[in-house]
Design an enzyme around this catalytic site. Sequence first.
Site, PDB file in Angstrom:
ATOM      1  N   ASP A 332      29.483 -12.684 -12.123  1.00 20.33           N
ATOM      2  CA  ASP A 332      28.223 -13.344 -12.422  1.00 20.33           C
ATOM      3  C   ASP A 332      28.456 -14.692 -13.111  1.00 20.33           C
ATOM      4  O   ASP A 332      29.417 -14.864 -13.863  1.00 20.33           O
ATOM      5  CB  ASP A 332      27.395 -12.424 -13.331  1.00 20.33           C
ATOM      6  N   GLU A 361      29.924 -15.882  -8.367  1.00 19.72           N
ATOM      7  CA  GLU A 361      28.587 -16.431  -8.123  1.00 19.72           C
ATOM      8  C   GLU A 361      28.597 -17.901  -8.506  1.00 19.72           C
ATOM      9  O   GLU A 361      28.861 -18.261  -9.647  1.00 19.72           O
ATOM     10  CB  GLU A 361      27.546 -15.687  -8.956  1.00 19.72           C
TER      11      GLU A 361
END
Length: 617
Positions: A332, A361
Amino acid sequence: MKIKLIALLFFILPAAAALAQIPALERVEPMFWWVGMKNPKLQLIVHGNNISNRSVDINYPGVKLVQVHKVENPNYLFLDLEVSGAAKPGAFDILFKKAGAANLSYKYELKARNSSGNRAQGVTNKDLIYLIMPDRFSNGDPSNDTKPGMLETAVNRDSMYYRHGGDIQGIMNHLDYLKDLGVTTIWLTPEIENDEPHASYHGYAVTDHYKIDPRFGTNELYKAFVEKCHAMGLKVIKDLVHNHSGTEHWFIKDMPMKSWVHQWPKYTKSNFRDAAVMDPYASPMDRKIMLDGWFDKRMADMNESNSYVQNYLTQNHIWWIEYAGVDGFRLDTYPYNDAAYMADWAKKVKAEYPKFSIYGETLVWSVANQAFFTQGNTVNRGFDTHLPGVTDSQMKDAIAEALNGKDGWTDGVGRLYAVLAQDFMYQDATRNVVFLDNHDMSRFFSVVNEDFNKYKAGMALLLTMRGIPQMYYGDEILMKNYSNPDGLVRSDFPGGWPSDKENKFSAAGRTANENEAFNYVRTLANYRKHTTALQTGKLMQYIPQNGIYVYFRYDAQKTVMIIYNGDEQEKELKTDRFTERTTGFNKGANVVTGEKFDLHKNIKVPGKTTLVIELEK
């Protein structure tokens, strides 16, 4: 309220009343480890009331206590251990001694590693990822909906912000559905504990790194979920958050040291401008705010340049691989992390699990910005990130532009061609994850204004493009909504709750359009699963002409021709331009409908349609 939030930014040694609430020995993490790891070094974090006033003793063959670290907060000790290759599985006592007081003891266990061949196997361009938010997919165990003592206990399916009751058991109950759809890999948004007072369902504000959120299940159930997936030929991706932790985390409420998180004189939010990380002219303060600013007042920004933080996170992630056998990590908010640490982290993970897959990400604004974070791009950085791939948001935007935009030099289908032409920036673009939507974005069916032809065209592009395709739960049944706010795109999968009036897991519960969408995706996904040309095959694309974009995926076994007509009207495609790839073939078959094409004649392509044609001799 503002004063209380700002107070969280300052390191304050616990008051006497708070100290009294912490047990003399609250926890040791990792709570157990394994023999035979490539890296013999292990650092334990020990938390307890004034635990630093005690000496430490360990006596176990093959285990050496190298150093005991005392830090600013007397409630912590960090123990450096070395577990030699000669150490055997077994348990031993870690003794915490203090003159005039009874010894404290923790029974530590070294386990044997699991040698099963289908663990930590990696996720590649042979796979199709299906993203699930556990709270919103299916409620398989209503008994865990509410857990007394947690900060958020309400369950309200009528609110986008409250918990809805979905859990790991609910996902396990529908693995057959996913297998039938053609999915090979399941990615869950974080399933570890998020004991936050509001909107804790999303999982991105962790409060216990070693514990599955009890409203989703238990550690043992998560492990059983991974094992069941593996038994069915499915893989599992675990979602990690390096950058921040929830402010209700035990190690944030009682921090080991001031430098455990990034500190500011007053609350400072990230500017979210990734360009500041790579900009050669960037203001150092802009870069610092980007990297060290907090994501949210409830998300403390971890200081990844702190060696204790580094060891804690790295060991935790390796622990989950070894414990549960997951196959890959999705990282993330990757650009917000400390780059040097993340490179070291990746090397340590891959050293233990060479086949393991990692992708970051990167919701950034250009191909160059994406490629900057991937491995092999050492120009002007001075080091390798060791990040194999990223979430390809530029490809997502290009597909949306091809479907919705007007034809132009770099607009419409031209955008898709131009973005793919920039793959030279990556060491290997096939390691990127290609997607049309996710839990933070407007759903794909809404992005194409609920145009069914565009929906099918986009799904065909996704499932034939280079890289690792990823779907969001419900894409296959035309779930819709705009991300304004995010909660609108996180609605429940109909049929996941016993009280649901409609069950979209079953063909009988779906509308005619939903079944057509489901069958279309299933046909292409399963075709891809058995067609190496669409997985690992080469790609050759042609400059769009007259609003039509053509590319080929091919290997020694098959050649697949993909034709997308970006115009609203039907057009005819002259095939003589593609003889480089069609020579030796005379016919082709639409892999969805079975319709036959003569490659020596023009091919009629309806407006806003993608044809996927397997070439035949």
